[in-house]
Scaffold this motif. Structure first.
Motif, PDB file in Angstrom:
ATOM      1  N   CYS A  91       0.862  -1.187   0.000  1.00  0.00           N
ATOM      2  CA  CYS A  91       0.000   0.000   0.000  1.00  0.00           C
ATOM      3  C   CYS A  91       0.894   1.231   0.000  1.00  0.00           C
ATOM      4  O   CYS A  91       2.110   1.123   0.180  1.00  0.00           O
ATOM      5  CB  CYS A  91      -0.955  -0.005   1.183  1.00  0.00           C
ATOM      6  N   LYS A  92       0.261   2.384  -0.227  1.00  0.00           N
ATOM      7  CA  LYS A  92       1.045   3.613  -0.249  1.00  0.00           C
ATOM      8  C   LYS A  92       1.560   3.947   1.147  1.00  0.00           C
ATOM      9  O   LYS A  92       0.899   3.665   2.143  1.00  0.00           O
ATOM     10  CB  LYS A  92       0.181   4.754  -0.769  1.00  0.00           C
ATOM     11  N   GLY A  93       2.751   4.569   1.193  1.00  0.00           N
ATOM     12  CA  GLY A  93       3.313   5.024   2.458  1.00  0.00           C
ATOM     13  C   GLY A  93       3.747   6.472   2.332  1.00  0.00           C
ATOM     14  O   GLY A  93       3.994   6.959   1.217  1.00  0.00           O
ATOM     15  N   PHE A  94       3.824   7.148   3.444  1.00  0.00           N
ATOM     16  CA  PHE A  94       4.239   8.558   3.483  1.00  0.00           C
ATOM     17  C   PHE A  94       5.672   8.674   2.967  1.00  0.00           C
ATOM     18  O   PHE A  94       6.550   7.933   3.390  1.00  0.00           O
ATOM     19  CB  PHE A  94       4.131   9.059   4.927  1.00  0.00           C
ATOM     20  N   LYS A 108       0.540  11.862   2.485  1.00  0.00           N
ATOM     21  CA  LYS A 108       0.410  12.138   3.925  1.00  0.00           C
ATOM     22  C   LYS A 108      -0.760  11.319   4.483  1.00  0.00           C
ATOM     23  O   LYS A 108      -1.810  11.219   3.863  1.00  0.00           O
ATOM     24  CB  LYS A 108       0.154  13.628   4.138  1.00  0.00           C
ATOM     25  N   GLY A 109      -0.559  10.725   5.656  1.00  0.00           N
ATOM     26  CA  GLY A 109      -1.635   9.955   6.294  1.00  0.00           C
ATOM     27  C   GLY A 109      -1.708   8.501   5.827  1.00  0.00           C
ATOM     28  O   GLY A 109      -2.540   7.742   6.314  1.00  0.00           O
ATOM     29  N   ARG A 110      -0.873   8.115   4.878  1.00  0.00           N
ATOM     30  CA  ARG A 110      -0.873   6.712   4.434  1.00  0.00           C
ATOM     31  C   ARG A 110       0.229   5.963   5.179  1.00  0.00           C
ATOM     32  O   ARG A 110       1.285   6.532   5.382  1.00  0.00           O
ATOM     33  CB  ARG A 110      -0.622   6.603   2.924  1.00  0.00           C
ATOM     34  N   PRO A 111       0.048   4.708   5.510  1.00  0.00           N
ATOM     35  CA  PRO A 111      -1.171   3.928   5.339  1.00  0.00           C
ATOM     36  C   PRO A 111      -2.335   4.520   6.142  1.00  0.00           C
ATOM     37  O   PRO A 111      -2.121   4.959   7.268  1.00  0.00           O
ATOM     38  CB  PRO A 111      -0.801   2.539   5.881  1.00  0.00           C
ATOM     39  N   ASN A 112      -3.542   4.500   5.559  1.00  0.00           N
ATOM     40  CA  ASN A 112      -4.722   5.018   6.250  1.00  0.00           C
ATOM     41  C   ASN A 112      -5.596   3.856   6.725  1.00  0.00           C
ATOM     42  O   ASN A 112      -5.224   2.683   6.597  1.00  0.00           O
ATOM     43  CB  ASN A 112      -5.480   5.983   5.326  1.00  0.00           C
ATOM     44  N   ALA A 113      -6.769   4.199   7.260  1.00  0.00           N
ATOM     45  CA  ALA A 113      -7.638   3.161   7.842  1.00  0.00           C
ATOM     46  C   ALA A 113      -8.009   2.106   6.799  1.00  0.00           C
ATOM     47  O   ALA A 113      -8.048   0.905   7.106  1.00  0.00           O
ATOM     48  CB  ALA A 113      -8.899   3.802   8.416  1.00  0.00           C
ATOM     49  N   GLU A 114      -8.234   2.536   5.560  1.00  0.00           N
ATOM     50  CA  GLU A 114      -8.614   1.572   4.530  1.00  0.00           C
ATOM     51  C   GLU A 114      -7.442   0.638   4.182  1.00  0.00           C
ATOM     52  O   GLU A 114      -7.631  -0.566   3.986  1.00  0.00           O
ATOM     53  CB  GLU A 114      -9.087   2.304   3.279  1.00  0.00           C
ATOM     54  N   ASN A 118      -7.416  -3.370   4.480  1.00  0.00           N
ATOM     55  CA  ASN A 118      -6.969  -4.266   3.404  1.00  0.00           C
ATOM     56  C   ASN A 118      -5.857  -5.198   3.887  1.00  0.00           C
ATOM     57  O   ASN A 118      -5.812  -6.371   3.511  1.00  0.00           O
ATOM     58  CB  ASN A 118      -6.466  -3.450   2.202  1.00  0.00           C
ATOM     59  N   ALA A 119      -4.967  -4.660   4.732  1.00  0.00           N
ATOM     60  CA  ALA A 119      -3.874  -5.486   5.274  1.00  0.00           C
ATOM     61  C   ALA A 119      -4.447  -6.590   6.163  1.00  0.00           C
ATOM     62  O   ALA A 119      -3.983  -7.738   6.137  1.00  0.00           O
ATOM     63  CB  ALA A 119      -2.897  -4.614   6.061  1.00  0.00           C
ATOM     64  N   GLU A 120      -5.482  -6.240   6.923  1.00  0.00           N
ATOM     65  CA  GLU A 120      -6.123  -7.212   7.817  1.00  0.00           C
ATOM     66  C   GLU A 120      -6.776  -8.331   6.989  1.00  0.00           C
ATOM     67  O   GLU A 120      -6.652  -9.513   7.318  1.00  0.00           O
ATOM     68  CB  GLU A 120      -7.183  -6.476   8.633  1.00  0.00           C
ATOM     69  N   GLU A 121      -7.448  -7.917   5.910  1.00  0.00           N
ATOM     70  CA  GLU A 121      -8.088  -8.892   5.013  1.00  0.00           C
ATOM     71  C   GLU A 121      -7.036  -9.819   4.394  1.00  0.00           C
ATOM     72  O   GLU A 121      -7.227 -11.024   4.309  1.00  0.00           O
ATOM     73  CB  GLU A 121      -8.779  -8.153   3.872  1.00  0.00           C
TER      74      GLU A 121
END
Ligand SMILES: Cc1cc2nc3c(=O)[nH]c(=O)nc-3n(C[C@H](O)[C@H](O)[C@H](O)COP(=O)(O)O)c2cc1C
Length: 127
Positions: A91-94, A108-114, A118-121
């Protein structure tokens, strides 16, 4: 969770599934992680998963499948040591690399809640 510096390559043999991940630097995982992969003993019948954060996301129109490209070096090292790669996640990172840092950074703010969802899934599918 451990950093490559805290990890003795031999100790990973006791685990059936090991995750390897870092930010992406120059289109590869961090060199300390690649060095650890080089030092791993040859194993049999163990699984690994690979994850990363990067400034371009997975399906970038410019870079194509980012996990495919950015994970190649680490994936090939793990496979050569006998690991089956069971899954890969990005996923995207800052990012404050190059000029972006001067303008408050990129993503900014990545990784975010979504991203975390997705990582949890991804993790529950691996199980
Ligand atoms: C020196 C440097 C090189 C980087 N190279 C890339 C790259 O080739 N591709 C990319 O998508 N992101 C690149 N990035 C962005 C990082 O992968 C991203 O910011 C990542 O989330 C950093 O993870 P960390 O915060 O755990 O260090 C680079 C960042 C730095 C500082």
């Amino acid at each position: 969770m451990k950093t490559p510096q805290q990890t003795k390559p031999e100790e990973l043999q006791q685990y059936d599934l090991v995750g390897f991940g870092s930010g992406i630097f120059g289109e590869k995982h961090h060199e300390s992680l690649l060095e650890l992969a080089d030092k791993l003993p040859q194993i049999n019948d163990k699984k690994a998963f690979i994850f990363s954060t990067s400034f371009v996301g997975v399906d970038s129109p410019v870079f194509g499948k980012v996990t495919g490209k950015f994970h190649v070096a680490l994936r090939e090292k793990l496979q050569s040591k006998g690991y089956t790669v069971a899954g890969e996640f990005n996923c995207k990172g800052f990012n404050t690399n190059r000029i972006y840092g001067r303008f408050g950074g990129m993503n900014k703010g990545r990784p975010n809640a979504e991203d975390l969802k997705n990582a949890e899934e991804f993790a529950s599918k691996l199980k």
